[in-house]
Design a protein around this motif. Structure first.
Motif, short mmCIF file in Angstrom:
data_model
loop_
_atom_site.label_atom_id
_atom_site.label_comp_id
_atom_site.label_asym_id
_atom_site.label_seq_id
_atom_site.Cartn_x
_atom_site.Cartn_y
_atom_site.Cartn_z
N ASN A 275 0.83 -1.20 0.00
CA ASN A 275 0.00 0.00 0.00
C ASN A 275 0.87 1.25 0.00
O ASN A 275 2.04 1.20 0.37
CB ASN A 275 -0.93 0.02 1.22
N ARG A 276 0.28 2.38 -0.36
CA ARG A 276 0.99 3.66 -0.30
C ARG A 276 0.36 4.52 0.79
O ARG A 276 -0.87 4.67 0.84
CB ARG A 276 0.92 4.40 -1.64
N PHE A 277 1.20 5.06 1.66
CA PHE A 277 0.73 5.84 2.78
C PHE A 277 1.05 7.32 2.56
O PHE A 277 2.12 7.66 2.08
CB PHE A 277 1.33 5.32 4.08
N LEU A 278 0.11 8.17 2.91
CA LEU A 278 0.20 9.59 2.61
C LEU A 278 0.43 10.41 3.87
O LEU A 278 -0.28 10.24 4.87
CB LEU A 278 -1.08 10.08 1.93
N GLY A 279 1.43 11.31 3.81
CA GLY A 279 1.70 12.21 4.92
C GLY A 279 0.69 13.34 4.98
O GLY A 279 -0.21 13.46 4.15
N ARG A 280 0.86 14.21 5.98
CA ARG A 280 -0.10 15.29 6.23
C ARG A 280 -0.33 16.18 5.01
O ARG A 280 -1.48 16.45 4.64
CB ARG A 280 0.40 16.15 7.39
N ASP A 281 0.73 16.66 4.37
CA ASP A 281 0.57 17.58 3.25
C ASP A 281 -0.14 16.92 2.07
O ASP A 281 -1.00 17.53 1.43
CB ASP A 281 1.93 18.13 2.81
N GLU A 282 0.23 15.66 1.80
CA GLU A 282 -0.42 14.93 0.71
C GLU A 282 -1.91 14.74 1.02
O GLU A 282 -2.76 14.84 0.13
CB GLU A 282 0.24 13.57 0.50
N GLN A 283 -2.21 14.43 2.28
CA GLN A 283 -3.60 14.22 2.66
C GLN A 283 -4.41 15.50 2.53
O GLN A 283 -5.53 15.50 2.01
CB GLN A 283 -3.67 13.71 4.11
N ALA A 284 -3.83 16.60 3.00
CA ALA A 284 -4.54 17.88 2.93
C ALA A 284 -4.86 18.26 1.49
O ALA A 284 -5.92 18.82 1.19
CB ALA A 284 -3.71 18.97 3.59
N ALA A 285 -3.92 17.93 0.59
CA ALA A 285 -4.13 18.24 -0.83
C ALA A 285 -5.13 17.28 -1.47
O ALA A 285 -5.99 17.70 -2.26
CB ALA A 285 -2.79 18.19 -1.57
N LEU A 286 -5.02 16.00 -1.13
CA LEU A 286 -5.89 15.00 -1.73
C LEU A 286 -7.34 15.18 -1.30
O LEU A 286 -8.27 15.08 -2.12
CB LEU A 286 -5.43 13.59 -1.36
N LEU A 287 -7.54 15.47 -0.01
CA LEU A 287 -8.89 15.57 0.53
C LEU A 287 -9.56 16.90 0.18
O LEU A 287 -10.18 17.56 1.01
CB LEU A 287 -8.87 15.37 2.05
N VAL A 324 -7.42 17.10 9.18
CA VAL A 324 -5.99 16.93 8.90
C VAL A 324 -5.27 18.24 9.16
O VAL A 324 -4.16 18.25 9.72
CB VAL A 324 -5.78 16.48 7.42
N LYS A 325 -5.90 19.34 8.80
CA LYS A 325 -5.29 20.65 9.01
C LYS A 325 -5.24 21.05 10.49
O LYS A 325 -4.31 21.71 10.92
CB LYS A 325 -6.05 21.71 8.22
N THR A 326 -6.28 20.65 11.24
CA THR A 326 -6.31 21.05 12.66
C THR A 326 -5.73 19.99 13.58
O THR A 326 -5.70 20.18 14.80
CB THR A 326 -7.77 21.34 13.10
N ALA A 327 -5.28 18.89 13.03
CA ALA A 327 -4.71 17.81 13.84
C ALA A 327 -3.54 18.33 14.68
O ALA A 327 -2.69 19.05 14.19
CB ALA A 327 -4.25 16.67 12.94
N ARG A 328 -3.54 17.96 15.94
CA ARG A 328 -2.45 18.38 16.83
C ARG A 328 -2.34 17.43 18.02
O ARG A 328 -3.23 16.66 18.28
CB ARG A 328 -2.70 19.82 17.32
#
Length: 328
Positions: A275-287, A324-328
């Motif tokens: 599988n391919r796993f996506l980091g925060r920036d990739e997720q924010a862009a994809l979603l 994803v953007k507000t994750a902390r």
């Protein structure tokens, strides 16, 4: 299979009535499946409970269809499903949002032809019994693969079986092929040959994803919980991406994922690599528009196959990157 409107109205009413269940004394119920990803280690370690400060009742499901039914009933607040079940649920108007991507599915899902079935090439699937969980990512991938190969699905005996049922049917010799994920995939592979994986189907224009969805009422009432849940997952993915080989070499990681999924250790390793796993920036862009477009495309395909009755004018209402953007 389309859900009757009367049933849909019932579950929507129930969902609204149970909106306060999120902070119940017995904890938040979160549904998960047996997909292999780094966040399973965080789940095994209790990291989600520590980050959110809540007790979590983890409930294992065999298919996205079963999990969506539980989310729709108001029983489950957050669930792990595939992009195809998401498209089907959104098309039916269920009040949910995809807020996190667990992975982009690759070789961890595959179509396997049983030895002795007489299936040596895609065209040999005609007239054969092929098992798949309906309205799952593998169901979507199977139909997309058949279209790519020019094989009419109506000429293939496609059977609706859950992963556990697939493994049992395979053992009995009741089916000729199956499109499924681990642990069932690991059980049938030794007795068959892979015709295609979801990595190949993605290259043919039909990518699939494992994603996390949340009931909209839960997200509105408990945004902090959802953000912290997202952060734990993103941290787990980041840890894997920083050094995949070291993560895989850690026997404790593999054992924890194996325990939660039921997959054998070698299959866990194959799943992580597949599988391919996506980091925060990739997720924010994809979603945003890319994933919304993918969900819409999947929904159109499902409607053409008679799996949903109608389409939504805008699938953007069912996808968000705010957590994803507000994750902390």
């Amino acid at each position: 299979m389309a859900i009757p409107r009367t049933f849909l109205q019932t579950i929507l009413f129930t969902l609204s009535a149970l909106s306060a269940a999120a902070g119940a004394a017995d904890g938040v119920i979160i549904g998960y499946q047996t997909g292999i990803d780094p966040a399973k280690v965080a789940q095994a370690d209790g990291a989600y409970e520590k980050a959110t400060g809540n007790r979590i009742n983890w409930r294992k499901f065999d298919s996205g269809a079963d999990l969506i039914a539980a989310v729709a009933s108001g029983d489950v607040a957050i669930g792990n499903i595939g992009s195809s079940p998401l498209a089907a649920a959104a098309s039916r108007g269920l009040p949910i949002e995809a807020f996190l991507v667990a992975d982009e599915i690759g070789a961890a899902e595959a179509l396997v032809a049983r030895k002795g079935s007489g299936i040596a090439k895609p065209q040999d699937l005609i007239g054969k019994k092929v098992a798949v969980p309906f309205v799952s990512t593998t169901h979507y991938s199977l139909l997309a693969a058949l279209r790519h190969w020019g094989v009419d699905p109506a000429k293939v005996k496609i059977l609706n079986l859950r992963p556990g049922e697939i493994a049992a049917a395979w053992q009995r010799g009741d089916i000729d092929a199956a499109y499924v994920w681990d642990p069932a995939l690991g059980k049938i592979k030794p007795g068959g040959a892979v015709l295609a994986s979801s990595a190949e189907v993605a290259k043919w224009g039909a990518p699939t994803y494992d994603i996390w969805v949340v009931r909209k009422d839960f997200a509105a009432a408990h945004p902090e919980f959802v953000s912290r849940f997202a952060q734990v997952s993103l941290d787990a993915i980041a840890g894997y991406l920083a050094d995949p080989q070291a993560f895989i070499a850690n026997a404790s990681n593999i054992a924890k994922i194996s325990r939660l999924t039921g997959a054998a250790a070698p299959d866990v390793v194959a799943g992580l690599k597949g599988n391919r796993f996506l980091g925060r920036d990739e997720q924010a862009a994809l979603l945003q528009s890319p994933f919304v477009a993918a969900v819409g495309k999947t929904a159109v395909f499902l409607k053409a196959q008679g799996k949903v009755e109608s389409l939504q004018p805008d699938y953007g209402r069912y996808v968000t990157n705010r957590f994803v953007k507000t994750a902390r």
